[in-house]
Write an enzyme that holds these catalytic residues in place. Sequence first.
Site, PDB file in Angstrom:
ATOM      1  N   LYS A 116      36.541 -26.153  -9.570  1.00  0.00           N
ATOM      2  CA  LYS A 116      35.160 -26.616  -9.742  1.00  0.00           C
ATOM      3  C   LYS A 116      34.201 -25.907  -8.789  1.00  0.00           C
ATOM      4  CE  LYS A 116      36.157 -30.893  -8.856  1.00  0.00           C
ATOM      5  NZ  LYS A 116      37.587 -30.748  -8.637  1.00  0.00           N
ATOM      6  N   THR A 117      34.571 -25.815  -7.530  1.00  0.00           N
ATOM      7  CA  THR A 117      33.691 -25.209  -6.531  1.00  0.00           C
ATOM      8  C   THR A 117      33.432 -23.744  -6.850  1.00  0.00           C
ATOM      9  OG1 THR A 117      34.386 -26.783  -4.845  1.00  0.00           O
ATOM     10  CG2 THR A 117      33.432 -24.713  -4.070  1.00  0.00           C
ATOM     11  N   GLU A 161      28.775 -29.780  -9.286  1.00  0.00           N
ATOM     12  CA  GLU A 161      30.184 -30.103  -9.572  1.00  0.00           C
ATOM     13  C   GLU A 161      30.424 -31.566  -9.329  1.00  0.00           C
ATOM     14  OE1 GLU A 161      33.417 -29.334  -6.495  1.00  0.00           O
ATOM     15  OE2 GLU A 161      32.015 -27.717  -6.130  1.00  0.00           O
TER      16      GLU A 161
END
Length: 161
Positions: A116-117, A161
């Site tokens: 996600k990051t 996110e």
Amino acid sequence: MDLQKIHFIGSGGSGISALTYYYHQQGMTVTGSDQASNPNTDRLKKDGIQIYSGHEADHLEEMVDLVIYSEAIDRSSNPEFLKAKELGIACQSYFEALGELSASKKTIVVAGTHGKTTTTAMLGQALVELGEDPMVIVGSRVPFFEDRNIHVGSSDWLVVE
């Protein structure tokens, strides 16, 4: 609500530290606290934001318009949260505050178990380089975003996110 001063409880967290910086950039007076210093709180301090180590009722001033808190705190015992309630100060969780912020934006949410990051940072950087200039809230400090976990941006896009 006309906000002038916001206090953040748990301001060392990745998402809430980004909101702390965002509201500071919007010209509001912001303060924050966390159990201990970390790279996020150190960066906020470097940006001129008052960040307290530890949670104490005295960190919360009566002139605060809103408290935004991390879901990681214990709302039944956190002295700053309890004082805010005692004083009748409006309180929002990080997720409520993020939801309110995203209501006025075209929002892209990156979700999942892994990546996600990285995906959020890459998507945010790509949009910046394409001239879209989104707000990007990412789970880690990103060199392209001046070693912050947020890019404030000027468009109506939000990537989170």
